[in-house]
Design an enzyme around this catalytic site. Structure first.
Site: not given
Ligand code: SF4
Length: 335
Positions: A80, A94, A101, A105, A108, A151, A183, A206, A323
């Site tokens: 995306e 972005c 990823c 996290c 996320c 990612g 980031s 982050s 992110c």
């Protein structure tokens, strides 16, 4: 889009053809070789057969100030990218740097998708071109790029740097390095390497927690690289580059947003060259967003502690631009 074969086609061509092609793809945003009028017809035909320029994508969500696109890669995996349109003709794309990823996290949506593979430099640039082609029709341009999509850019370091150099190339996309931001969730080795690139690309951490204990709970990367290690690497980065750092901090109800944590954050960031970006969280099964009052209180504590606070990338309810939150709403499947 697959332009890997260009060099082979250009073997017998004069050197300036390379520049003409770069200008056509990255400067004029052609989507079909027939538009590359500086090239001879036989070469255009050859390129059209071997190096398709079309980008397979679906626009998944569009709101007043943002557009989110699902880009389908050659191997059918999906990523995306988001376009965020600000007042004053600032148009930020972005981009994702990986399919999924590996950092996992907890807060996320991308982290939950798992990790498939790194993106190539061309696949990173393709996301920008998708929106650049759209904006061209509206007489607008992409003015900023943030590596804050799916990612962790620092674990796909070489391809991310190669993409930055393509986007920075004065003969092509020609976007100033200061208009790009990376980031990271905190990879000390990557931060140290990045400090020595001699690029004026902005760096964001982050952070999301002011101590290692909480950070380990919500960001597993902290178990490998402690917050202290990450801050040491950042100190080195600031010493070398003299550039500010953006500390991203996500406001999750009763997890990251308590007044005690705000005071801890003040302590951690006192004296740093940088500022805090407070990011509104979007509801997930696991966590809830902070209330407006709590965000205000948190912000006030930071400001009283002389920490500069901004609130960016908080766009329409239906688009998530921070992110890893890109995939939150569409329940994206990456394969
Ligand atoms: S927040 Fe960023 S680093 Fe963490 S899992 Fe999501 S995309 Fe990866």
């Amino acid at each position: 889009m697959n332009i890997q074969g260009i060099n082979e086609i250009l073997i017998d061509q004069p050197k300036y053809r390379q520049q003409q092609i770069e200008k056509a793809i990255y400067g004029e945003f052609i989507s079909d070789w027939s538009e590359a009028i500086a090239l001879p017809e036989h070469l255009r035909k050859q390129l059209a057969e071997a190096c398709p320029l079309d980008i397979h994508a679906e626009e998944t969500i569009s709101s007043g100030d943002s557009r989110k696109a699902l880009i389908i890669l050659e191997d059918e995996l999906k990523i995306e990218a988001v376009l965020m349109m600000h007042k004053g003709d600032r148009n930020t794309v972005c981009v994702s740097s990986q399919v999924g990823c590996p950092m996992g996290c907890l807060f996320c949506a991308t982290g939950k998708l798992g990790f498939k593979r790194n993106l190539t430099a061309d696949e990173i640039v393709e996301q920008v071109l998708y929106f650049a082609r759209q904006l061209k029709k509206e007489n607008k341009r992409v003015t900023n790029i943030v590596f804050m999509g799916m990612g962790e850019p620092m674990v796909n370091y070489d391809n991310v740097m190669a993409a930055i150099r393509i986007l920075n190339n004065p003969n092509g996309f020609n976007l100033g390095a200061r208009r790009m931001s990376i980031s990271t969730s905190g990879i000390p080795e990557g931060i140290r390497k990045f400090a020595r690139e001699g690029l004026e690309v902005n760096l964001a951490l982050s952070l999301h927690a002011p101590n290692n204990e909480l950070r380990c709970k919500i960001m597993p990367v902290s178990r490998r690289h402690s917050l202290e290690e990450v801050m040491d690497a950042l100190r080195e980065y600031v010493d070398i580059t003299h550039r500010k750092i953006m500390f991203e901090y996500i406001m999750i109800k009763d997890v990251t947003d308590t007044p005690e944590l705000a005071h801890e954050l003040v302590k951690l960031l006192s004296g740093w060259l940088g500022y805090v970006n407070l990011i509104n969280y979007n509801q997930t099964e696991m966590f809830a967003p902070s209330t407006r009052e709590r965000i205000e209180e948190f912000k006030q504590i930071l400001e009283d502690g002389h920490i500069t606070v901004v609130q960016r990338y908080t766009f329409g309810q239906d688009i998530d631009g921070a992110c890893g939150q890109l995939a939150a709403r569409t329940k994206l499947q990456i394969d």
